[in-house]
Design a protein around this motif. Structure first.
Motif, PDB file in Angstrom:
ATOM      1  N   ALA A 212       3.480  18.618  -6.203  1.00  0.00           N
ATOM      2  CA  ALA A 212       1.732  19.354  -6.537  1.00  0.00           C
ATOM      3  C   ALA A 212       1.311  17.970  -7.352  1.00  0.00           C
ATOM      4  CB  ALA A 212       1.686  20.122  -7.801  1.00  0.00           C
ATOM      5  N   GLN A 213       1.437  16.926  -7.962  1.00  0.00           N
ATOM      6  CA  GLN A 213       0.884  15.704  -8.523  1.00  0.00           C
ATOM      7  C   GLN A 213       0.041  14.590  -6.892  1.00  0.00           C
ATOM      8  OE1 GLN A 213       0.278  15.572 -11.395  1.00  0.00           O
ATOM      9  NE2 GLN A 213       1.713  17.595 -11.307  1.00  0.00           N
ATOM     10  N   LEU A 214       0.623  15.677  -5.908  1.00  0.00           N
ATOM     11  CA  LEU A 214       0.137  14.409  -4.704  1.00  0.00           C
ATOM     12  C   LEU A 214       0.911  12.198  -4.887  1.00  0.00           C
ATOM     13  CD1 LEU A 214      -3.771  15.011  -4.763  1.00  0.00           C
ATOM     14  CD2 LEU A 214      -1.593  15.707  -3.557  1.00  0.00           C
ATOM     15  N   ASP A 215       1.871  12.524  -5.022  1.00  0.00           N
ATOM     16  CA  ASP A 215       2.448  11.236  -4.896  1.00  0.00           C
ATOM     17  C   ASP A 215       2.917  11.037  -3.485  1.00  0.00           C
ATOM     18  OD1 ASP A 215       4.085   9.092  -5.645  1.00  0.00           O
ATOM     19  OD2 ASP A 215       5.713  10.467  -6.163  1.00  0.00           O
ATOM     20  N   PHE A 216       1.539  10.097  -2.906  1.00  0.00           N
ATOM     21  CA  PHE A 216       2.281   9.997  -1.362  1.00  0.00           C
ATOM     22  C   PHE A 216       2.830   8.423  -1.369  1.00  0.00           C
ATOM     23  CE2 PHE A 216      -1.049  12.811  -0.825  1.00  0.00           C
ATOM     24  CZ  PHE A 216      -0.522  13.872   0.736  1.00  0.00           C
ATOM     25  N   ARG A 217       2.622   7.884  -2.529  1.00  0.00           N
ATOM     26  CA  ARG A 217       3.369   6.114  -2.692  1.00  0.00           C
ATOM     27  C   ARG A 217       5.043   6.180  -2.119  1.00  0.00           C
ATOM     28  NH1 ARG A 217       3.101   1.312  -5.037  1.00  0.00           N
ATOM     29  NH2 ARG A 217       5.025   0.869  -5.849  1.00  0.00           N
ATOM     30  N   SER A 218       5.648   7.592  -3.142  1.00  0.00           N
ATOM     31  CA  SER A 218       7.559   8.305  -2.674  1.00  0.00           C
ATOM     32  C   SER A 218       6.977   8.657  -1.056  1.00  0.00           C
ATOM     33  CB  SER A 218       7.318   9.375  -2.977  1.00  0.00           C
ATOM     34  OG  SER A 218       7.117   8.561  -4.770  1.00  0.00           O
ATOM     35  N   LEU A 219       6.005   8.869  -1.002  1.00  0.00           N
ATOM     36  CA  LEU A 219       6.150   9.799   1.119  1.00  0.00           C
ATOM     37  C   LEU A 219       5.842   8.718   1.259  1.00  0.00           C
ATOM     38  CD1 LEU A 219       6.276  11.711   2.786  1.00  0.00           C
ATOM     39  CD2 LEU A 219       3.561  11.890   2.606  1.00  0.00           C
ATOM     40  N   GLU A 220       5.322   7.566   1.596  1.00  0.00           N
ATOM     41  CA  GLU A 220       4.997   6.934   2.455  1.00  0.00           C
ATOM     42  C   GLU A 220       6.461   5.561   2.140  1.00  0.00           C
ATOM     43  OE1 GLU A 220       2.665   5.498   4.501  1.00  0.00           O
ATOM     44  OE2 GLU A 220       1.588   6.898   3.568  1.00  0.00           O
ATOM     45  N   GLN A 221       7.286   5.531   1.459  1.00  0.00           N
ATOM     46  CA  GLN A 221       8.365   5.395   1.090  1.00  0.00           C
ATOM     47  C   GLN A 221       9.701   5.899   2.108  1.00  0.00           C
ATOM     48  OE1 GLN A 221       9.422   5.090  -3.364  1.00  0.00           O
ATOM     49  NE2 GLN A 221       8.085   2.928  -3.733  1.00  0.00           N
ATOM     50  N   CYS A 222       9.568   6.770   2.119  1.00  0.00           N
ATOM     51  CA  CYS A 222      10.018   7.768   2.783  1.00  0.00           C
ATOM     52  C   CYS A 222       9.155   7.512   4.180  1.00  0.00           C
ATOM     53  CB  CYS A 222       9.573   9.470   2.860  1.00  0.00           C
ATOM     54  SG  CYS A 222      11.021   9.782   1.126  1.00  0.00           S
ATOM     55  N   ALA A 223       9.156   7.137   4.645  1.00  0.00           N
ATOM     56  CA  ALA A 223       8.590   7.237   6.003  1.00  0.00           C
ATOM     57  C   ALA A 223       8.936   5.453   6.216  1.00  0.00           C
ATOM     58  CB  ALA A 223       6.262   6.478   6.252  1.00  0.00           C
ATOM     59  N   ALA A 224       9.355   4.788   5.444  1.00  0.00           N
ATOM     60  CA  ALA A 224       9.943   3.539   5.653  1.00  0.00           C
ATOM     61  C   ALA A 224      11.252   3.658   6.246  1.00  0.00           C
ATOM     62  CB  ALA A 224       9.286   2.382   4.535  1.00  0.00           C
ATOM     63  N   VAL A 225      11.810   4.438   5.967  1.00  0.00           N
ATOM     64  CA  VAL A 225      13.652   5.168   5.862  1.00  0.00           C
ATOM     65  C   VAL A 225      13.390   4.371   7.442  1.00  0.00           C
ATOM     66  CG1 VAL A 225      14.864   6.349   6.463  1.00  0.00           C
ATOM     67  CG2 VAL A 225      13.703   5.783   3.943  1.00  0.00           C
ATOM     68  N   CYS A 226      12.642   5.031   8.613  1.00  0.00           N
ATOM     69  CA  CYS A 226      13.944   5.045  10.352  1.00  0.00           C
ATOM     70  C   CYS A 226      12.016   5.838  10.908  1.00  0.00           C
ATOM     71  CB  CYS A 226      14.360   6.027  10.573  1.00  0.00           C
ATOM     72  SG  CYS A 226      14.389   7.607  10.195  1.00  0.00           S
ATOM     73  N   LYS A 227      12.492   5.722  11.812  1.00  0.00           N
ATOM     74  CA  LYS A 227      11.168   5.977  13.413  1.00  0.00           C
ATOM     75  C   LYS A 227      10.690   7.847  12.806  1.00  0.00           C
ATOM     76  CE  LYS A 227      12.345   3.213  16.427  1.00  0.00           C
ATOM     77  NZ  LYS A 227      12.784   2.524  18.352  1.00  0.00           N
ATOM     78  N   GLY A 228      11.988   8.501  12.345  1.00  0.00           N
ATOM     79  CA  GLY A 228      12.061  10.097  12.497  1.00  0.00           C
ATOM     80  C   GLY A 228      10.673  10.103  11.276  1.00  0.00           C
ATOM     81  N   PHE A 229      11.411   9.595   9.993  1.00  0.00           N
ATOM     82  CA  PHE A 229      10.938   9.769   8.860  1.00  0.00           C
ATOM     83  C   PHE A 229       9.044   9.764   9.292  1.00  0.00           C
ATOM     84  CE2 PHE A 229      14.433  10.179   6.456  1.00  0.00           C
ATOM     85  CZ  PHE A 229      14.624  11.666   5.901  1.00  0.00           C
ATOM     86  N   TYR A 230       9.639   8.426  10.046  1.00  0.00           N
ATOM     87  CA  TYR A 230       7.589   8.215   9.959  1.00  0.00           C
ATOM     88  C   TYR A 230       6.753   8.577  10.777  1.00  0.00           C
ATOM     89  CZ  TYR A 230       4.150   4.735  10.986  1.00  0.00           C
ATOM     90  OH  TYR A 230       3.347   4.328  11.205  1.00  0.00           O
ATOM     91  N   LEU A 231       7.339   9.873  11.914  1.00  0.00           N
ATOM     92  CA  LEU A 231       7.163  10.963  12.537  1.00  0.00           C
ATOM     93  C   LEU A 231       6.477  12.413  11.669  1.00  0.00           C
ATOM     94  CD1 LEU A 231       7.751  10.405  15.992  1.00  0.00           C
ATOM     95  CD2 LEU A 231       6.399   9.115  15.635  1.00  0.00           C
TER      96      LEU A 231
END
Length: 452
Positions: A212-231
């Motif tokens: 609920a705090q809109l921590d999109f920095r952590s979401l972008e770090q998850c997106a850098a793990v692999c193609k699946g998380f990127y999508l």
């Protein structure tokens, strides 16, 4: 006749005397040369004899050493063969026969057992070194191939490449969003892989990552793990909920907003940042009174203080003015509950490039009677409220988007005894410098609720 003989004899005697006399009269230098030649000839004969004798002795010693060495090698090989035969018999259970072979081997070479052990140990070490060298060679080749592939990827210009489309096509070809890196045939797997989870569960986990705090920095770090998380991190529903949480009813419709995706709207549309606070440093000079002894001396004190503003995604804003350093103050703005008296709490709204803030402070005052200074009533209390209206412009710098807030208007309203007193402040760059955003890591360490 006698005379002739005598004369003949006499003639021979004369000849001999003449020859002896001629030898006697030969120069001495010829005799010296002859003696030198004889001495040199004798020395050469002695030298050849002296050189010839050690050579024959050395050859004899070499032949004896070679013979002894061959005999030692033959004895060691015979002892080794007997010892190995004894070991083979011992493995078969014929211990008595094995002892006979052991005894014969030890009689030939007493330390044959240790020699065989050392030879086997050296052979094992050589084999291990060879295997390690082959492994290092193969690893180096693989690393070189990987580096070459990486170099090829680095050389590729990805500025105009749609990674979402590329990864999406790659996932369609593999028929799986996530794959196991250690999926080998015949391997027993007791744990559960994240690829075994349904897509709905994975997206719900990412909503907790954003929180609920809109921590999109952590979401972008998850997106850098692999193609699946990127999508998965590009899921439109996550970004739509984030836009609704930031702009509320002013979000509008995506088709009429000029943006192609909700993520694009969230990134490029003017907003405030939530993973830190905005800080403004101000200073002024305060003059003291002239000295009694020296009228020309007047002390001057430079006062520095900070203004802090922190925004929350639910529309709540906190503001505080303090002379303490930011490291001592930012922790006080972590939550909206149990606030200190010096912290102002209010609400904000985004309108285009502007953010409008309304802050209130309530002070309860008790009334007193005119005579005697006694209280008229302990329960009769009048509310004295202070309201602050602030308008700020959201600006960006070359390093980060929306990291600057510039003062536009500042109004103070005081309600006292049902009367409203309004004061407009003159905004100068010296008294009201702009706010600059500073990230605070402790604000998003914990997630209290998922994005909804």
């Amino acid at each position: 006749m006698m005379t002739s003989n005598a004369g003949g004899i006499d003639g021979d005697g004369e000849d001999s005397e003449e020859s002896s006399s001629s030898l006697a009269t030969m120069p001495g230098q010829f005799m010296t040369v002859l003696d030198d030649f004889r001495e040199q000839w004798q020395k050469e004969l002695k030298g050849e004899s002296s050189r010839g004798t050690p050579t024959r002795e050395n050859n004899k010693h070499k032949s004896l050493h070679t013979t002894q060495k061959g005999r030692d090698l033959s004895d060691e090989s015979r002892a080794e063969q007997l010892f190995l035969q004894g070991a083979e018999l011992e493995k078969r259970g014929k211990v008595y026969d094995a002892l006979t072979y052991y005894r014969r081997a030890v009689q030939i070479v007493p330390d044959i057992e240790f020699r065989i052990y050392e030879a086997a140990k050296k052979a094992q070490q050589a084999s291990a070194i060879a295997d390690t060298a082959n492994l290092n060679r193969n690893t180096a080749d693989d690393e070189e191939d990987t580096i070459n592939d990486a170099d090829g990827d680095e050389d590729e210009d990805l500025s105009n490449v749609d990674l979402f489309a590329r990864f999406h096509n790659a996932i369609l070809k593999s028929d799986s969003l996530f794959t196991r890196t250690n999926a080998e045939k015949g391997m027993l797997i007791t744990g559960m892989h994240i690829s075994d989870l349904p897509m709905e569960i994975i997206l719900y986990i990412l909503r907790w990552v954003v929180s609920a705090q809109l921590d999109f920095r952590s979401l972008e770090q998850c997106a850098a793990v692999c193609k699946g998380f990127y999508l998965c991190a590009r899921d439109e529903e996550i970004w739509r909920l984030a836009c609704l949480k930031v702009w509320g009813v002013n979000t509008g419709i995506l088709q009429n907003s000029g943006y192609n995706m909700w993520r694009e709207m969230y990134i490029h549309r003017h907003r405030v940042l939530f993973h830190g606070c905005y800080i403004s440093k101000a200073s002024y000079m305060r003059y003291g009174e002239n000295s009694f002894q020296d009228q020309f001396y007047r002390p001057v004190q430079i006062v520095e203080y900070y203004r802090y503003v922190r925004f929350f995604p639910d529309g709540v804003v906190l503001m505080m003015t303090s002379a303490d350093d930011p490291a001592q103050v930012v922790g006080k703005l972590r939550t909206t509950t149990n606030l200190r008296p010096e912290i102002l709490k209010g609400h904000y709204r985004l309108h285009g490039e502007q953010v409008i803030i309304v802050l209130k402070r309530y002070q309860k005052t008790q009334t007193y009677s005119a005579a005697g200074g006694k209280k008229r009533g302990s329960s009769n209390e009048a509310d004295d409220s202070h309201t602050f209206f602030i308008e700020l412009n959201v600006a960006s710098s070359t390093r980060r988007k929306f990291n600057q807030l510039i003062w536009k208007s500042y109004t103070f309203t005081q309600m006292k005894n049902s009367f409203e007193i309004r004061t407009d402040f003159e905004l100068t760059s010296a008294k009201y410098p702009p706010f600059w955003f500073s990230r605070v890591k402790s604000y998003h360490l914990e997630a209290d609720a998922p994005l909804q």
